[in-house]
Design an enzyme around this catalytic site. Structure first.
Site, PDB file in Angstrom:
ATOM      1  N   ASP A   1     -17.343   5.128  13.806  1.00 50.83           N
ATOM      2  CA  ASP A   1     -16.040   5.121  13.231  1.00 50.83           C
ATOM      3  C   ASP A   1     -15.513   3.528  12.892  1.00 50.83           C
ATOM      4  O   ASP A   1     -14.759   3.190  13.818  1.00 50.83           O
ATOM      5  CB  ASP A   1     -14.998   6.138  13.715  1.00 50.83           C
ATOM      6  CG  ASP A   1     -13.995   6.252  13.064  1.00 50.83           C
ATOM      7  OD1 ASP A   1     -13.753   5.562  11.921  1.00 50.83           O
ATOM      8  OD2 ASP A   1     -12.945   7.281  13.043  1.00 50.83           O
TER       9      ASP A   1
ATOM     10  N   GLU B   1       0.967  -1.180  -0.002  1.00 52.51           N
ATOM     11  CA  GLU B   1       0.175  -0.065   0.045  1.00 52.51           C
ATOM     12  C   GLU B   1       0.911   1.289  -0.091  1.00 52.51           C
ATOM     13  O   GLU B   1       2.176   1.344   0.149  1.00 52.51           O
ATOM     14  CB  GLU B   1      -0.962  -0.110   1.198  1.00 52.51           C
ATOM     15  CG  GLU B   1      -0.183  -0.101   2.536  1.00 52.51           C
ATOM     16  CD  GLU B   1      -1.169   0.740   3.836  1.00 52.51           C
ATOM     17  OE1 GLU B   1      -1.507   1.739   3.453  1.00 52.51           O
ATOM     18  OE2 GLU B   1      -1.168   0.435   4.895  1.00 52.51           O
TER      19      GLU B   1
ATOM     20  N   SER C   1     -13.292   1.544  10.115  1.00 59.10           N
ATOM     21  CA  SER C   1     -12.509   1.663   8.873  1.00 59.10           C
ATOM     22  C   SER C   1     -13.264   0.697   7.647  1.00 59.10           C
ATOM     23  O   SER C   1     -13.562  -0.302   7.995  1.00 59.10           O
ATOM     24  CB  SER C   1     -11.281   0.789   9.199  1.00 59.10           C
ATOM     25  OG  SER C   1     -10.428   0.946   7.999  1.00 59.10           O
ATOM     26  N   ALA C   2     -13.170   1.346   6.554  1.00 54.59           N
ATOM     27  CA  ALA C   2     -13.644   0.577   5.465  1.00 54.59           C
ATOM     28  C   ALA C   2     -12.771  -0.719   5.011  1.00 54.59           C
ATOM     29  O   ALA C   2     -13.141  -1.334   4.267  1.00 54.59           O
ATOM     30  CB  ALA C   2     -13.475   1.540   4.235  1.00 54.59           C
TER      31      ALA C   2
ATOM     32  N   LYS D   1      -5.560  10.852   0.900  1.00 53.44           N
ATOM     33  CA  LYS D   1      -5.744   9.541   1.280  1.00 53.44           C
ATOM     34  C   LYS D   1      -6.973   8.768   0.780  1.00 53.44           C
ATOM     35  O   LYS D   1      -7.822   9.331   0.745  1.00 53.44           O
ATOM     36  CB  LYS D   1      -5.908   9.757   3.019  1.00 53.44           C
ATOM     37  CG  LYS D   1      -5.989   8.075   3.529  1.00 53.44           C
ATOM     38  CD  LYS D   1      -6.386   8.464   5.017  1.00 53.44           C
ATOM     39  CE  LYS D   1      -6.981   7.071   5.587  1.00 53.44           C
ATOM     40  NZ  LYS D   1      -7.585   7.420   6.841  1.00 53.44           N
TER      41      LYS D   1
ATOM     42  N   LYS E   1      -3.356  -1.636  15.479  1.00 50.94           N
ATOM     43  CA  LYS E   1      -2.652  -0.711  16.694  1.00 50.94           C
ATOM     44  C   LYS E   1      -3.799  -0.700  17.992  1.00 50.94           C
ATOM     45  O   LYS E   1      -5.259  -0.558  17.606  1.00 50.94           O
ATOM     46  CB  LYS E   1      -2.586   0.764  16.197  1.00 50.94           C
ATOM     47  CG  LYS E   1      -1.049   0.783  15.596  1.00 50.94           C
ATOM     48  CD  LYS E   1      -0.880   2.097  15.494  1.00 50.94           C
ATOM     49  CE  LYS E   1       0.681   2.131  14.882  1.00 50.94           C
ATOM     50  NZ  LYS E   1       0.429   2.536  13.275  1.00 50.94           N
TER      51      LYS E   1
HETATM   52  N1  PSU Z   1      -2.753   1.580  10.723  1.00 49.91           N
HETATM   53  C1  PSU Z   1      -1.462   1.832  10.890  1.00 49.91           C
HETATM   54  N2  PSU Z   1      -0.736   2.340   9.919  1.00 49.91           N
HETATM   55  C2  PSU Z   1      -1.437   2.941   8.798  1.00 49.91           C
HETATM   56  C3  PSU Z   1      -2.745   2.931   8.518  1.00 49.91           C
HETATM   57  C4  PSU Z   1      -3.386   2.112   9.621  1.00 49.91           C
HETATM   58  O1  PSU Z   1      -1.027   1.406  11.911  1.00 49.91           O
HETATM   59  O2  PSU Z   1      -0.643   3.529   7.966  1.00 49.91           O
HETATM   60  C5  PSU Z   1      -3.574   3.143   7.367  1.00 49.91           C
HETATM   61  C6  PSU Z   1      -3.809   2.127   6.421  1.00 49.91           C
HETATM   62  O3  PSU Z   1      -3.481   2.530   5.119  1.00 49.91           O
HETATM   63  C7  PSU Z   1      -4.993   1.776   6.801  1.00 49.91           C
HETATM   64  C8  PSU Z   1      -5.916   3.072   6.913  1.00 49.91           C
HETATM   65  O4  PSU Z   1      -5.643   1.086   5.684  1.00 49.91           O
HETATM   66  O5  PSU Z   1      -4.761   3.664   7.705  1.00 49.91           O
HETATM   67  C9  PSU Z   1      -7.043   2.969   7.733  1.00 49.91           C
HETATM   68  O6  PSU Z   1      -7.649   4.199   7.700  1.00 49.91           O
HETATM   69  P1  PSU Z   1      -8.964   4.455   8.206  1.00 49.91           P
HETATM   70  O7  PSU Z   1      -9.077   3.942   9.800  1.00 49.91           O
HETATM   71  O8  PSU Z   1      -9.505   5.829   8.088  1.00 49.91           O
HETATM   72  O9  PSU Z   1      -9.934   3.504   7.267  1.00 49.91           O
HETATM   73 MN    MN Z   2     -12.501   6.026  10.028  1.00 48.82          MN
END
Ligand code: PSU
Ligand code: MN
Length: 302
Positions: free
Chosen positions: A139, A26, A141-142, A87, A160
């Site tokens: 919230d 990624e 994540s997708a 992003k 994390k």
């Molecule tokens: N968690 C990490 N490092 C990252 C990400 C998540 O420890 O860089 C990044 C990844 O690209 C993940 C994205 O897909 O954040 C998730 O973002 P969101 O929670 O907005 O979906």
């Molecule tokens: Mn989110």
């Protein structure tokens, strides 16, 4: 039709045509996950590690609206240095592509593009998940929805603890996503090998892992697989120290009213500030470790 959007780098195309192992990578981790120049150094070294193990790396991003599968060194440098990279998750792809913009792809978007190109294995640091307090903020994540429907195996160091790890695992279970611990009985928490949450299955070698994944897809069971590969002991962080930094970051996000796609990058950068170079060092090493396992998995998945 897809050719209009997809731009596959030569080496990756050769590997696709000749059924050679490929590992997708990624770019959000490059543009939004680590500081420059360590982000670029890490991305390039990760590609070398994957090549050394006999697989072809394909770093994925959106450049001037093209879905790029495989980046040149200069392009990686650009994604690491530029401050104007968006992003991009699933919901952002149509806009960024149509408007011919530059975007770094999250786990979800990288899975989508890998799948379009025909790549089955993907290595990253950590996946997104259910945020703490999601009952109030919604919230989630997708990345999790993508894992539920797109056939790509994702090697990660877990999630994390900025997230609610327990709810993330519940969500994955509900959506039928196998969570496999690679040489671990506990689902790893990125900076630490332990999270306090178990995995359903522990697998100790890449061949066995490949068989499970093949079986899932042979049976027509749509969706991805999460492979939790813990950070090497040597680079693990102190559990109390990292969690103190995370608590502080969460409070600051709340105070500053951070919302939507900004939440994860905000938390990541605050944790980094709090823990200085140590967390970055651990982050880099766990990514390399995931690259190794993903390359071996890709070789076995052929
Ligand atoms: N968690 C990490 N490092 C990252 C990400 C998540 O420890 O860089 C990044 C990844 O690209 C993940 C994205 O897909 O954040 C998730 O973002 P969101 O929670 O907005 O979906
Ligand atoms: Mn989110």
């Amino acid at each position: 039709m897809l050719n209009k959007y997809l731009e596959i780098e030569e080496e990756v195309q050769y590997a696709l045509d000749n059924n050679k192992p490929i590992v997708a990578l990624e770019s959000t981790i490059i543009s939004h996950g680590m500081p420059y120049p360590q982000n670029v150094e890490t991305a390039l070294e990760l590609e070398r590690i994957i090549k050394d193990r006999g697989a072809v790396p394909a770093t994925i991003a959106i450049l001037e609206g093209k879905l790029k599968v495989g980046l040149t060194e200069d392009e990686i440098e650009y994604f690491g240095k530029s401050r104007k990279i968006l992003k991009v998750s699933r919901s952002d792809i149509p806009y960024v592509v149509s408007e011919k913009l530059d975007g770094a792809t999250t786990v979800a978007a990288t899975m989508i593009i890998s799948n379009l190109a025909g790549i089955k294995v993907f290595a990253t640091g950590g996946i997104g998940g259910v945020h703490r307090g999601a009952g109030r903020t919604f919230d989630i994540s997708a990345d999790l929805q993508e894992l539920a429907k797109t056939n790509v195996a994702v090697v990660c160091a877990g999630v994390k603890s900025i997230l609610d790890i327990g709810l993330t695992l519940e969500y994955l279970e509900t959506y039928g996503v196998p969570v496999i611990g690679f040489k671990t009985e506990e689902f790893p928490a990125f900076f630490t090998r332990k999270s306090g949450f178990g995995v359903d299955y522990t697998v100790d070698d890449e061949k066995e892992l490949a068989n499970i994944i093949k079986t899932k897809w042979n049976l027509g069971l749509q969706g991805g697989v999460v492979i939790g590969n813990p950070i090497p002991e040597k680079y693990e962080m102190n559990y109390i120290r990292i969690n103190r930094a995370i608590e502080k970051a969460l409070k600051e996000a709340e105070i500053n009213g951070i919302k939507g796609k900004e939440v994860t990058p905000f938390l990541l950068s605050k944790v980094k500030e709090e823990t200085g170079g140590d967390s970055l060092k651990s982050n880099i090493q766990l990514v390399y470790n995931n690259g190794r396992v993903a390359a071996d998995l890709a070789v076995n998945l052929l």
